[in-house]
Design an enzyme around this catalytic site. Structure first.
Site, short mmCIF file in Angstrom:
data_model
loop_
_atom_site.label_atom_id
_atom_site.label_comp_id
_atom_site.label_asym_id
_atom_site.label_seq_id
_atom_site.Cartn_x
_atom_site.Cartn_y
_atom_site.Cartn_z
N HIS A 90 0.82 -1.21 0.00
CA HIS A 90 0.00 0.00 0.00
C HIS A 90 0.86 1.26 0.00
CE1 HIS A 90 -3.46 -2.47 0.72
NE2 HIS A 90 -2.96 -2.93 1.85
N HIS A 120 6.08 6.93 6.07
CA HIS A 120 5.69 6.32 4.80
C HIS A 120 5.21 7.42 3.85
CE1 HIS A 120 1.95 6.46 7.15
NE2 HIS A 120 1.45 6.85 5.98
N HIS A 122 2.82 8.88 0.37
CA HIS A 122 1.63 8.82 -0.47
C HIS A 122 1.89 9.62 -1.75
CE1 HIS A 122 -1.04 7.20 2.71
NE2 HIS A 122 -0.26 7.91 3.53
N HIS A 139 4.36 10.94 5.69
CA HIS A 139 3.73 10.93 7.02
C HIS A 139 4.72 10.43 8.05
CE1 HIS A 139 -0.56 10.77 5.16
NE2 HIS A 139 -0.06 11.99 5.22
N THR A 223 -5.48 7.44 7.50
CA THR A 223 -6.05 7.54 6.15
C THR A 223 -6.12 6.17 5.47
OG1 THR A 223 -3.93 7.98 5.07
CG2 THR A 223 -5.14 9.89 5.88
ZN LIG Z 1 -0.18 7.92 5.54
#
Ligand SMILES: [Zn+2]
Ligand SMILES: *[C@@H]1O[C@H](CO)[C@@H](O)[C@H](O)[C@H]1NC(C)=O
Ligand SMILES: *[C@@H]1O[C@H](CO)[C@@H](O)[C@H](O)[C@H]1NC(C)=O
Length: 311
Positions: A90, A120, A122, A139, A223
């Site tokens: 992910h 991590h 996004h 994040h 999220t």
């Molecule tokens: Zn995140």
């Protein structure tokens, strides 16, 4: 007016318990989630769908309440750490390889100390500012030290603090991302979740903008499923940069469904929440009229919630 005020104080707690119960019931389904298709965000379980304090949100700069909320103190962020990089399917996640309590990166606010758990990415960014979607968002996930560990902190309102930095698209590469991108290439093939030790040491500070004193703050959620509403968000106002070539390295990451070309959750409703804008030295001016608006908004929300519950 007094009863209104009491009600306003207790409401977040009631909603929080409500969200904990409903998310607990749906934990089993949350394993299979993805960013598109039948397991996409519209069908994520429990509080992801019914929560009223979800993340990410669009930050509307005309609608902020400005205040001096105190500086975030980033401690031990300027140390070079050995780190592991993981393709979770992910995202790409960085875990620092250190066990010594004293050198764990952490942030201090006026109220508590938050320990850095992992970082991590996004792509594109999850939070937008005035509707603008940046290319990348990192994040920094922290938990409140008073709860001893991450899973315990998740059970508490504001038990988790996530600091987010946004990266604007730029023509030049951002060389501070090089050690991470080398790691990303290593874990790009999908063999299930896989971890590599990063070749180069890594300093968390390079993923913060130079001026990390100004931020937007609001109460929200994870999220990703199960979207627990335990997160106090700090989105840094200043941005970093990233090039198209670098973004393509992230986009090439393989998952169980092929290339992970994006991993941002869609924008959620801000609802009754007020986003605060911290500025050093700004005199706090929370006005009575905005408090009253907040109360009325919450009253409306509860009415909606209960009528939905009866159906
Ligand atoms: Zn995140
Ligand atoms: C990093 O990876 C190594 C080797 O796979 C492992 O032994 C270690 O526990 C990992 N550390 C963290 C913090 O995940
Ligand atoms: C986390 O902390 C709680 C309370 O201090 C404890 O009961 C629990 O076992 C801990 N969990 C882990 C995974 O260490």
């Amino acid at each position: 007016m007094n009863t209104l005020r009491n009600f306003r104080m207790e409401l977040p707690i009631v909603l929080y318990i409500f969200s904990l119960i409903t998310s607990g019931l749906c934990l089993v389904q949350s394993k299979e989630w993805s960013y598109e298709g039948e397991n996409g965000p519209e069908n994520w379980p429990g509080v992801c769908v019914i929560g009223e304090n979800q993340s990410p949100i669009d930050i509307v700069t005309d609608d902020l309440s400005r205040a001096d909320l105190g500086r975030l103190k980033f401690i031990k962020y300027d140390v070079q750490y050995e780190a592991n990089i993981t393709n979770t399917g992910h995202s790409v996640q960085i875990d620092l390889n250190n066990n010594e309590e004293l050198v764990v990166p952490r942030i201090e606010t006026t109220t508590s100390t938050y320990i850095l758990k992992q970082m991590h990415f996004h792509w594109p960014a999850e939070h937008t500012v005035d509707g603008k979607h940046d290319a990348l968002e990192v994040h920094f996930v922290h938990y409140d030290k008073q709860y001893n560990n991450f899973s315990e902190a998740l059970k508490h309102s504001s038990g988790i603090v996530v600091v987010a930095s946004l990266f604007e698209l730029h023509t030049h590469d951002n060389h501070d991302l090089t050690p991470i991108l080398e790691g990303v290439v290593t874990v790009t093939p999908w063999v299930g979740p896989s971890t590599a030790i990063m070749n180069l040491k890594f300093m968390p500070l390079v993923l913060l903008p130079k001026d990390h004193t100004t931020y937007y703050r609001y109460k929200g959620s994870l999220t990703t499923p199960n979207c627990l509403e335990s997160v106090l968000w700090f989105v840094l106002t200043e941005k970093l940069t990233v090039s198209d070539t670098q973004i393509n390295i992230f986009k090439n990451l393989q998952s169980s469904k092929g290339s992970l070309s994006f991993n941002n959750r869609p924008i959620q409703k801000t609802g009754c929440r007020k986003v605060q804008h911290h500025l050093d030295g700004y005199s706090a001016a929370s006005t009575t009229s905005s408090n009253l608006l907040f109360t009325l908004c919450n009253l409306l929300l509860v009415t909606l919630l209960f009528s939905r519950h009866k159906m």
